[in-house]
Every structure is written in C-alpha cells, then in structure tokens.
Scaffold this motif. Structure first.
Motif, PDB file in Angstrom:
ATOM      1  N   GLY A  29     -16.266 -44.122 -50.869  1.00 40.03           N
ATOM      2  CA  GLY A  29     -17.259 -43.071 -51.471  1.00 40.03           C
ATOM      3  C   GLY A  29     -17.788 -43.503 -52.691  1.00 40.03           C
ATOM      4  N   CYS A  30     -17.858 -44.932 -52.834  1.00 38.01           N
ATOM      5  CA  CYS A  30     -18.561 -45.462 -54.180  1.00 38.01           C
ATOM      6  C   CYS A  30     -19.626 -46.405 -53.505  1.00 38.01           C
ATOM      7  N   CYS A  31     -20.665 -46.730 -54.210  1.00 42.05           N
ATOM      8  CA  CYS A  31     -21.737 -47.661 -53.991  1.00 42.05           C
ATOM      9  C   CYS A  31     -21.231 -49.103 -54.176  1.00 42.05           C
ATOM     10  N   GLU A  32     -21.936 -49.804 -52.802  1.00 45.10           N
ATOM     11  CA  GLU A  32     -21.196 -51.106 -52.847  1.00 45.10           C
ATOM     12  C   GLU A  32     -22.276 -52.082 -53.744  1.00 45.10           C
ATOM     13  N   GLY A  33     -23.352 -51.575 -54.344  1.00 45.60           N
ATOM     14  CA  GLY A  33     -24.136 -52.334 -55.320  1.00 45.60           C
ATOM     15  C   GLY A  33     -23.492 -52.240 -56.702  1.00 45.60           C
ATOM     16  N   PRO A  37     -19.818 -43.239 -57.856  1.00 43.77           N
ATOM     17  CA  PRO A  37     -19.226 -42.548 -56.995  1.00 43.77           C
ATOM     18  C   PRO A  37     -20.075 -41.515 -56.441  1.00 43.77           C
ATOM     19  N   HIS A  38     -20.040 -40.964 -55.246  1.00 50.15           N
ATOM     20  CA  HIS A  38     -20.694 -40.099 -54.274  1.00 50.15           C
ATOM     21  C   HIS A  38     -20.367 -38.709 -54.870  1.00 50.15           C
ATOM     22  N   GLY A  39     -21.437 -38.102 -54.798  1.00 47.50           N
ATOM     23  CA  GLY A  39     -21.357 -36.532 -55.111  1.00 47.50           C
ATOM     24  C   GLY A  39     -20.667 -36.168 -56.559  1.00 47.50           C
ATOM     25  N   ARG A  40     -20.857 -37.116 -57.511  1.00 48.85           N
ATOM     26  CA  ARG A  40     -20.428 -36.816 -58.949  1.00 48.85           C
ATOM     27  C   ARG A  40     -21.796 -36.761 -59.739  1.00 48.85           C
ATOM     28  N   MET A  41     -21.391 -36.184 -60.803  1.00 49.24           N
ATOM     29  CA  MET A  41     -22.804 -36.317 -62.045  1.00 49.24           C
ATOM     30  C   MET A  41     -22.735 -37.415 -62.742  1.00 49.24           C
ATOM     31  N   VAL A  42     -23.477 -38.290 -62.869  1.00 48.14           N
ATOM     32  CA  VAL A  42     -23.375 -39.516 -63.744  1.00 48.14           C
ATOM     33  C   VAL A  42     -24.331 -39.568 -64.763  1.00 48.14           C
ATOM     34  N   VAL A  83     -25.134 -38.457 -57.744  1.00 49.87           N
ATOM     35  CA  VAL A  83     -25.210 -39.742 -56.826  1.00 49.87           C
ATOM     36  C   VAL A  83     -24.920 -39.467 -55.520  1.00 49.87           C
ATOM     37  N   VAL A  84     -25.861 -39.584 -54.604  1.00 49.98           N
ATOM     38  CA  VAL A  84     -25.802 -39.691 -53.370  1.00 49.98           C
ATOM     39  C   VAL A  84     -25.739 -40.873 -52.609  1.00 49.98           C
ATOM     40  N   LEU A  85     -24.628 -41.002 -51.728  1.00 47.76           N
ATOM     41  CA  LEU A  85     -24.613 -42.277 -51.108  1.00 47.76           C
ATOM     42  C   LEU A  85     -25.541 -42.345 -49.696  1.00 47.76           C
ATOM     43  N   ALA A  86     -26.054 -43.474 -49.513  1.00 45.93           N
ATOM     44  CA  ALA A  86     -26.751 -43.610 -48.119  1.00 45.93           C
ATOM     45  C   ALA A  86     -26.617 -44.899 -47.627  1.00 45.93           C
ATOM     46  N   ALA A  87     -26.482 -45.148 -46.228  1.00 50.40           N
ATOM     47  CA  ALA A  87     -26.045 -46.359 -45.499  1.00 50.40           C
ATOM     48  C   ALA A  87     -27.543 -47.079 -45.360  1.00 50.40           C
ATOM     49  N   ALA A  88     -27.262 -47.991 -45.663  1.00 50.67           N
ATOM     50  CA  ALA A  88     -28.838 -49.017 -45.643  1.00 50.67           C
ATOM     51  C   ALA A  88     -28.611 -50.123 -44.698  1.00 50.67           C
ATOM     52  N   HIS A  89     -29.559 -50.658 -44.000  1.00 46.37           N
ATOM     53  CA  HIS A  89     -29.502 -51.769 -43.299  1.00 46.37           C
ATOM     54  C   HIS A  89     -30.095 -53.208 -44.412  1.00 46.37           C
ATOM     55  N   ARG A  90     -29.021 -53.954 -44.158  1.00 50.29           N
ATOM     56  CA  ARG A  90     -29.135 -55.241 -45.218  1.00 50.29           C
ATOM     57  C   ARG A  90     -30.386 -56.009 -44.970  1.00 50.29           C
ATOM     58  N   ALA A 100     -21.321 -55.519 -40.621  1.00 53.16           N
ATOM     59  CA  ALA A 100     -21.873 -56.309 -41.592  1.00 53.16           C
ATOM     60  C   ALA A 100     -23.063 -56.027 -42.171  1.00 53.16           C
ATOM     61  N   ASN A 101     -23.993 -55.663 -41.383  1.00 52.73           N
ATOM     62  CA  ASN A 101     -25.469 -55.308 -41.727  1.00 52.73           C
ATOM     63  C   ASN A 101     -25.646 -54.092 -42.611  1.00 52.73           C
ATOM     64  N   LEU A 102     -24.730 -53.196 -42.651  1.00 51.90           N
ATOM     65  CA  LEU A 102     -24.866 -51.777 -42.956  1.00 51.90           C
ATOM     66  C   LEU A 102     -24.133 -51.928 -44.482  1.00 51.90           C
ATOM     67  N   ALA A 103     -24.633 -51.097 -45.348  1.00 56.53           N
ATOM     68  CA  ALA A 103     -24.251 -50.907 -46.703  1.00 56.53           C
ATOM     69  C   ALA A 103     -24.229 -49.906 -47.273  1.00 56.53           C
ATOM     70  N   ALA A 104     -23.366 -49.258 -48.227  1.00 58.31           N
ATOM     71  CA  ALA A 104     -23.517 -48.064 -48.640  1.00 58.31           C
ATOM     72  C   ALA A 104     -23.970 -48.011 -50.118  1.00 58.31           C
ATOM     73  N   PHE A 105     -25.050 -47.612 -50.402  1.00 60.42           N
ATOM     74  CA  PHE A 105     -25.668 -47.747 -51.683  1.00 60.42           C
ATOM     75  C   PHE A 105     -26.129 -46.316 -52.213  1.00 60.42           C
ATOM     76  N   CYS A 106     -26.247 -46.241 -53.464  1.00 61.73           N
ATOM     77  CA  CYS A 106     -26.760 -45.000 -54.306  1.00 61.73           C
ATOM     78  C   CYS A 106     -28.030 -45.020 -54.108  1.00 61.73           C
TER      79      CYS A 106
END
Length: 141
Positions: A29-33, A37-42, A83-90, A100-106
């Motif tokens: 639930g946290c951005c890998e970059g 944190p996902h779903g929280r006000m930052v 903050v909303v996380l999305a799965a991204a293709h590296r 290994a090619n997918l990442a969780a990014f805000c």
C-alpha cells in the motif's frame, strides 16, 4: 489510472487482480518510488517534498528523510493531495506483465516515469495536426 478504451485489449483479463497484488501485496500500500501511502491525504510542497505523518518528518521526492530549516514558511506553501497507487509497467510494454516489470507508483511517480512517453505522444500529435493542416488547409502562418 484508468485504461483508455483503445488500449484495453493490451491488458490481460485479470489486470484488476494482478494490479491489486502488486499494489497491496508486494508494495504493502505504499508507492515504490517515494513511499507515499495509498488512500491517505498527504501534504506536499509541490516540488516533491511531502510530510510523512507516520514518521513525523518531511521526505523528499524519492522518500528520503530531509531537514527543513527552522523559520521557513512551510505551512503557507503546503498543499493537500490524495494519494492513489497505480500499477505501472517499468518498460512501458503492456504485454509484459511479469512481476519484476510492474511497479506500484503514486500519481507523481507514475507521471515522472511516463514523462518520455508523454513527450513522444505530444510531439506525434502536434506533428500529425501540422501535417493535416498542411494537407487540407495550406501552410501555417
């Protein structure tokens, strides 16, 4: 991020489940970059620095702890964002769905990651519009 209808057939049928495993299973639930944190006000300063409420300190755009000099008007510049996380293709290849090619990014990290692709699409759109304009309307002034 929503998938455009014209790109939907590039993704596997179980993309929702695969994305959830990457975002909430592996990344917890946290951005890998940057670690947001996902779903929280930052609260952020617009240049990548953001307030980590769990740790009680400021972090830079890549999640490293930073110090803010005392007397700096931070609260006047801080803006809230969800903050909303999305799965991204590296590698930007939507057919390569290996873990290994997918990442969780805000949102911020995803836009930074996709910047070269967005610039390429913007250039292509502008080039196509100019070509159509030259073809049908004559030269631009």
């Amino acid at each position: 991020m929503p998938i455009r209808p014209e790109h939907r057939f590039f993704y596997p049928i179980d993309w929702v489940q695969l994305s959830a495993v990457i975002r909430f299973g592996r990344a917890k639930g946290c951005c890998e970059g940057c670690g947001r944190p996902h779903g929280r006000m930052v609260y952020h300063l617009g240049d990548g620095r953001w307030w980590d409420a769990d740790a009680g300190r400021w972090r830079d755009g890549w999640g490293r702890r930073i110090r803010i000099t005392p007397g700096t008007d931070i609260l006047g510049r801080a803006r809230p964002t969800w903050v909303v996380l999305a799965a991204a293709h590296r590698d930007h290849d939507t057919s390569n769905n290996a873990a290994a090619n997918l990442a969780a990014f805000c949102q911020r990290c995803h836009m930074i990651h996709d910047r070269p692709e967005h610039q390429r699409r913007r250039w292509r759109t502008l080039f196509r519009r100019k070509a159509l304009g030259d073809l049908f309307n004559g030269r631009y002034s």
